[in-house]
Design a protein around this motif. Structure first.
Motif, PDB file in Angstrom:
ATOM      1  N   ASN A  86      39.768  44.763  34.924  1.00 11.66           N
ATOM      2  CA  ASN A  86      39.655  43.856  36.114  1.00 11.66           C
ATOM      3  C   ASN A  86      38.172  43.757  36.370  1.00 11.66           C
ATOM      4  O   ASN A  86      37.371  44.810  36.880  1.00 11.66           O
ATOM      5  CB  ASN A  86      40.416  44.618  37.137  1.00 11.66           C
ATOM      6  CG  ASN A  86      41.767  44.852  36.973  1.00 11.66           C
ATOM      7  OD1 ASN A  86      42.405  43.844  36.711  1.00 11.66           O
ATOM      8  ND2 ASN A  86      42.271  45.967  36.945  1.00 11.66           N
ATOM      9  N   GLN A 100      41.406  47.383  44.223  1.00 12.01           N
ATOM     10  CA  GLN A 100      42.768  46.896  43.821  1.00 12.01           C
ATOM     11  C   GLN A 100      43.853  48.196  43.255  1.00 12.01           C
ATOM     12  O   GLN A 100      44.736  47.880  43.204  1.00 12.01           O
ATOM     13  CB  GLN A 100      42.649  46.308  42.291  1.00 12.01           C
ATOM     14  CG  GLN A 100      41.996  44.867  42.476  1.00 12.01           C
ATOM     15  CD  GLN A 100      42.050  44.010  41.470  1.00 12.01           C
ATOM     16  OE1 GLN A 100      42.636  44.099  40.670  1.00 12.01           O
ATOM     17  NE2 GLN A 100      40.968  43.070  41.405  1.00 12.01           N
ATOM     18  N   TRP A 101      42.997  49.466  43.156  1.00  6.83           N
ATOM     19  CA  TRP A 101      43.995  50.350  42.797  1.00  6.83           C
ATOM     20  C   TRP A 101      44.425  50.890  43.888  1.00  6.83           C
ATOM     21  O   TRP A 101      45.481  51.747  43.903  1.00  6.83           O
ATOM     22  CB  TRP A 101      43.130  51.629  42.029  1.00  6.83           C
ATOM     23  CG  TRP A 101      42.133  52.123  43.214  1.00  6.83           C
ATOM     24  CD1 TRP A 101      40.859  51.726  43.310  1.00  6.83           C
ATOM     25  CD2 TRP A 101      42.339  53.354  44.031  1.00  6.83           C
ATOM     26  NE1 TRP A 101      40.157  52.553  44.513  1.00  6.83           N
ATOM     27  CE2 TRP A 101      41.129  53.358  44.753  1.00  6.83           C
ATOM     28  CE3 TRP A 101      43.367  54.183  44.278  1.00  6.83           C
ATOM     29  CZ2 TRP A 101      40.866  54.449  45.769  1.00  6.83           C
ATOM     30  CZ3 TRP A 101      43.129  55.375  45.086  1.00  6.83           C
ATOM     31  CH2 TRP A 101      42.033  55.285  46.032  1.00  6.83           C
ATOM     32  N   THR A 103      46.353  49.282  46.110  1.00  8.99           N
ATOM     33  CA  THR A 103      47.517  48.451  46.426  1.00  8.99           C
ATOM     34  C   THR A 103      48.692  48.920  45.399  1.00  8.99           C
ATOM     35  O   THR A 103      48.439  48.763  44.105  1.00  8.99           O
ATOM     36  CB  THR A 103      47.389  47.020  46.328  1.00  8.99           C
ATOM     37  OG1 THR A 103      46.422  46.793  47.251  1.00  8.99           O
ATOM     38  CG2 THR A 103      48.542  46.291  46.659  1.00  8.99           C
ATOM     39  N   ASN A 106      50.010  46.692  42.745  1.00 11.50           N
ATOM     40  CA  ASN A 106      49.302  46.415  41.577  1.00 11.50           C
ATOM     41  C   ASN A 106      49.830  47.482  40.353  1.00 11.50           C
ATOM     42  O   ASN A 106      49.143  46.989  39.222  1.00 11.50           O
ATOM     43  CB  ASN A 106      47.584  46.673  41.813  1.00 11.50           C
ATOM     44  CG  ASN A 106      47.235  45.458  42.746  1.00 11.50           C
ATOM     45  OD1 ASN A 106      47.975  44.385  42.922  1.00 11.50           O
ATOM     46  ND2 ASN A 106      46.195  45.503  43.335  1.00 11.50           N
ATOM     47  N   LYS A 113      47.853  44.442  36.609  1.00 17.64           N
ATOM     48  CA  LYS A 113      46.653  44.678  36.920  1.00 17.64           C
ATOM     49  C   LYS A 113      46.392  46.160  36.173  1.00 17.64           C
ATOM     50  O   LYS A 113      45.302  46.583  35.788  1.00 17.64           O
ATOM     51  CB  LYS A 113      46.339  44.893  38.280  1.00 17.64           C
ATOM     52  CG  LYS A 113      46.641  43.644  39.065  1.00 17.64           C
ATOM     53  CD  LYS A 113      45.468  42.865  39.391  1.00 17.64           C
ATOM     54  CE  LYS A 113      45.418  42.102  40.253  1.00 17.64           C
ATOM     55  NZ  LYS A 113      44.488  41.142  40.267  1.00 17.64           N
ATOM     56  N   GLU A 138      38.448  48.842  36.816  1.00 13.22           N
ATOM     57  CA  GLU A 138      37.760  48.109  37.874  1.00 13.22           C
ATOM     58  C   GLU A 138      36.160  48.294  37.712  1.00 13.22           C
ATOM     59  O   GLU A 138      35.755  49.225  38.063  1.00 13.22           O
ATOM     60  CB  GLU A 138      38.400  48.188  39.186  1.00 13.22           C
ATOM     61  CG  GLU A 138      39.864  48.015  39.292  1.00 13.22           C
ATOM     62  CD  GLU A 138      40.285  48.168  40.883  1.00 13.22           C
ATOM     63  OE1 GLU A 138      39.907  47.303  41.803  1.00 13.22           O
ATOM     64  OE2 GLU A 138      40.446  49.368  41.355  1.00 13.22           O
TER      65      GLU A 138
END
Length: 188
Positions: A86, A100-101, A103, A106, A113, A138
């Protein structure tokens, strides 16, 4: 004759005392046995929980190491699976950590993701199959007050490992079993 009546009344008073004492002793022994068995069962449950947590930890460690190695080598494949990196969102200022991790959605396979680690990479043959561990990579920006652009942007590598008895609902929330989350920061 007086001695005879005293002996007979004494014997009548003694009848049943042994039975009552035996019943009381039997009750005490039963309570001790119940508490001992209860302690053994609790000890066994604690031991099982420690084992499942250790298996989940090893699964997460394997996933983390595999993902770190893939980032270091610059490959786009991890065990035949396309590896997801990402990239830094354009609006992410320097110093802000990726999120993002955080959520849970995801981490589902449909989100695309996270990378599902192939089972043959983390499971020894003959071992009970585990739910597939996952990792997410990420990239984020460093704060560069001096404008030095020679430093590469680091990656936040997050991995999740599961125990063999792990069960999740449709949203990815754990119902039973263990899940272990590990993170590392990697600057290739």
């Amino acid at each position: 004759m007086n001695n005879y009546f005293n002996k007979q009344s004494y014997q009548r008073r003694q009848q049943g005392v042994v039975l009552v004492m035996a019943l009381i002793l039997l009750g005490v022994i039963s309570l001790v046995a119940i508490y001992t068995m209860r302690g053994a069962i609790v000890g066994e449950q604690v031991s099982k929980n420690l084992r499942t947590n250790a298996v989940a930890m090893q699964s997460a460690e394997n996933a983390l190491r595999l993902c770190e190695d893939t980032v270091r080598s610059g490959q786009n494949q991890l065990g035949g699976v396309s590896f997801v990196k990402n990239e830094v969102p354009e609006n992410l200022p320097g110093g802000d950590m990726p999120n993002q991790w955080k959520t849970r959605a995801n981490w589902l396979s449909a989100a695309g993701k996270a990378t599902l680690i192939s089972a043959d990479l983390v499971v020894v043959s003959g071992m009970r199959p585990l739910p597939q561990p996952r990792c997410m990579v990420e990239q984020y920006r460093l704060i560069r007050p001096d404008g030095d652009t020679t430093l590469s942007d680091p990656y936040l590598v997050t991995a999740v490992g599961y125990s063999p008895d792990y069960v999740a609902d449709a949203n990815g929330n754990a119902i039973s079993g263990s899940e272990v989350w590990l993170q590392s920061v990697l600057r290739p």
